[in-house]
Design a protein around this motif. Structure first.
Motif, short mmCIF file in Angstrom:
data_model
loop_
_atom_site.label_atom_id
_atom_site.label_comp_id
_atom_site.label_asym_id
_atom_site.label_seq_id
_atom_site.Cartn_x
_atom_site.Cartn_y
_atom_site.Cartn_z
N UNK A 1 -72.44 27.11 40.44
CA UNK A 1 -72.03 28.30 41.45
C UNK A 1 -72.50 29.44 41.13
N UNK A 2 -72.63 29.69 39.77
CA UNK A 2 -72.75 31.16 39.36
C UNK A 2 -74.47 31.49 39.81
N UNK A 3 -75.23 30.22 39.41
CA UNK A 3 -76.68 30.38 39.94
C UNK A 3 -76.90 30.52 41.51
N UNK A 4 -76.02 29.65 42.12
CA UNK A 4 -76.09 29.74 43.66
C UNK A 4 -75.87 31.17 43.97
N UNK A 5 -74.88 31.88 43.37
CA UNK A 5 -74.54 33.08 44.12
C UNK A 5 -75.62 34.10 43.69
N UNK A 6 -76.17 34.10 42.39
CA UNK A 6 -77.24 34.77 42.26
C UNK A 6 -78.62 34.60 43.03
N UNK A 7 -78.86 33.38 43.22
CA UNK A 7 -80.05 33.12 44.17
C UNK A 7 -79.69 33.75 45.72
N UNK A 8 -78.45 33.45 46.23
CA UNK A 8 -78.18 34.12 47.47
C UNK A 8 -78.29 35.40 47.53
N UNK A 9 -77.71 36.19 46.47
CA UNK A 9 -77.87 37.60 46.41
C UNK A 9 -79.49 37.99 46.37
N UNK A 10 -80.07 37.61 45.32
CA UNK A 10 -81.56 37.55 45.45
C UNK A 10 -82.29 37.43 46.59
N UNK B 1 -84.33 40.28 48.85
CA UNK B 1 -85.63 40.01 49.18
C UNK B 1 -85.74 40.22 50.78
N UNK B 2 -84.92 39.82 51.53
CA UNK B 2 -85.37 39.80 52.99
C UNK B 2 -84.83 41.38 53.31
#
Length: 203
Positions: free
Chosen positions: A159-168, A172-173
Motif C-alpha cells: 500500500x505504501x508503494x502504491x501510494x508513492x507510485x500514484x503520487x509520482x 509526472x502528469x
C-alpha cells in the motif's frame, strides 16, 4: 493500554498488537517468580522503516535486554529475582511516522495437558496421541501468527508503494502538462507577426 496491563497479570503469556505513535514510548509490566523461564518476541508490523527500540529491565531496573532500531527479535531469559519486570518499546527517534508493534511475552511453561502427565507410569496411547496433537496445534498457531504478521507487513509495504507510485504518476502528469503548455506558448511567440506601428509627423 490498561487492558494490556491487566492481560499481563492473569495469563501465563501476553500477546498484543498495539499502535506506537511518533515520539512515544510504551511500557508493559509482568510479575514473575524467580527461576521462571520467559521469552519476549516482538516484530514491527507497519510504519516507517519497520524498526523500534526495545528494553527489558528486572525489578531492580537492571537492563537485561536492549536493542535499538530493530525490526524483530526474540530474547529468552530466566528470572533471577521475584518482582515486576518491565519491557518498553520506544519510537522516540521517529518524528513523523507511527508504528504498529506486535509482541508475545511468554512466562513459564504451559501446564500439562493431563494432571497426572508427569507421573512415573507411562501415558496411555490415547493420552500420548492427545499430547502430540496438542503440541502440533501449538506449532500451527505459532506459524499462523507469524504468517499473519508477514502478510500484514507485506500489505502495508504494498500500500505504501502504491501510494508513492500514484503520487509520482500525478507529479509526472502535472510536469508533462506544464511543459507542453510552455512549449506551445513558446512556439506561438516565434511565429506570431510582429506588428509595427507607424507614426506620422505633421508639419
Amino acid at each position: 493500554v490498561l487492558w494490556a496491563q491487566l492481560l499481563c497479570r492473569w495469563v501465563l503469556g501476553s500477546e498484543l498488537t498495539f499502535e506506537l505513535p511518533d515520539n512515544a514510548k510504551q511500557c508493559f509490566y509482568e510479575d514473575i517468580i524467580v527461576g521462571t523461564k520467559c521469552t519476549l518476541e516482538f516484530q514491527v508490523v507497519t510504519g516507517g522503516h519497520y524498526d523500534v527500540d526495545c528494553r527489558l529491565e528486572d525489578p531492580d531496573s537492571t537492563t537485561l535486554y536492549k536493542e535499538m532500531k530493530k525490526q524483530y527479535d526474540s530474547f529468552t531469559f530466566t528470572a533471577a529475582k521475584n518482582g515486576t519486570y518491565k519491557f518498553c518499546f520506544s519510537n522516540e527517534f521517529s518524528t513523523f511516522t507511527h508504528k504498529t508493534v506486535y509482541f508475545d511475552f511468554q512466562v513459564g511453561d504451559d501446564p500439562p495437558l493431563f494432571p497426572n502427565e508427569n507421573r512415573v507410569t507411562a501415558l496411555t496411547q490415547m493420552e500420548s496421541a492427545c499430547v502430540s496433537i496438542h503440541e502440533a496445534l501449538k506449532s500451527v498457531i505459532d506459524y499462523q501468527t507469524h504468517f499473519r504478521l508477514r502478510e500484514a507487513q507485506g500489505r502495508s509495504r504494498a500500500e505504501d508503494l502504491n501510494t508513492r507510485v500514484a503520487f509520482w504518476s500525478i507529479g509526472e502528469a502535472i510536469i508533462l502538462l506544464v511543459v507542453s503548455i510552455s512549449q506551445v506558448v513558446l512556439l506561438r511567440s516565434f511565429f506570431s507577426d510582429k506588428k509595427t506601428t507607424m507614426t506620422r509627423v505633421g508639419s
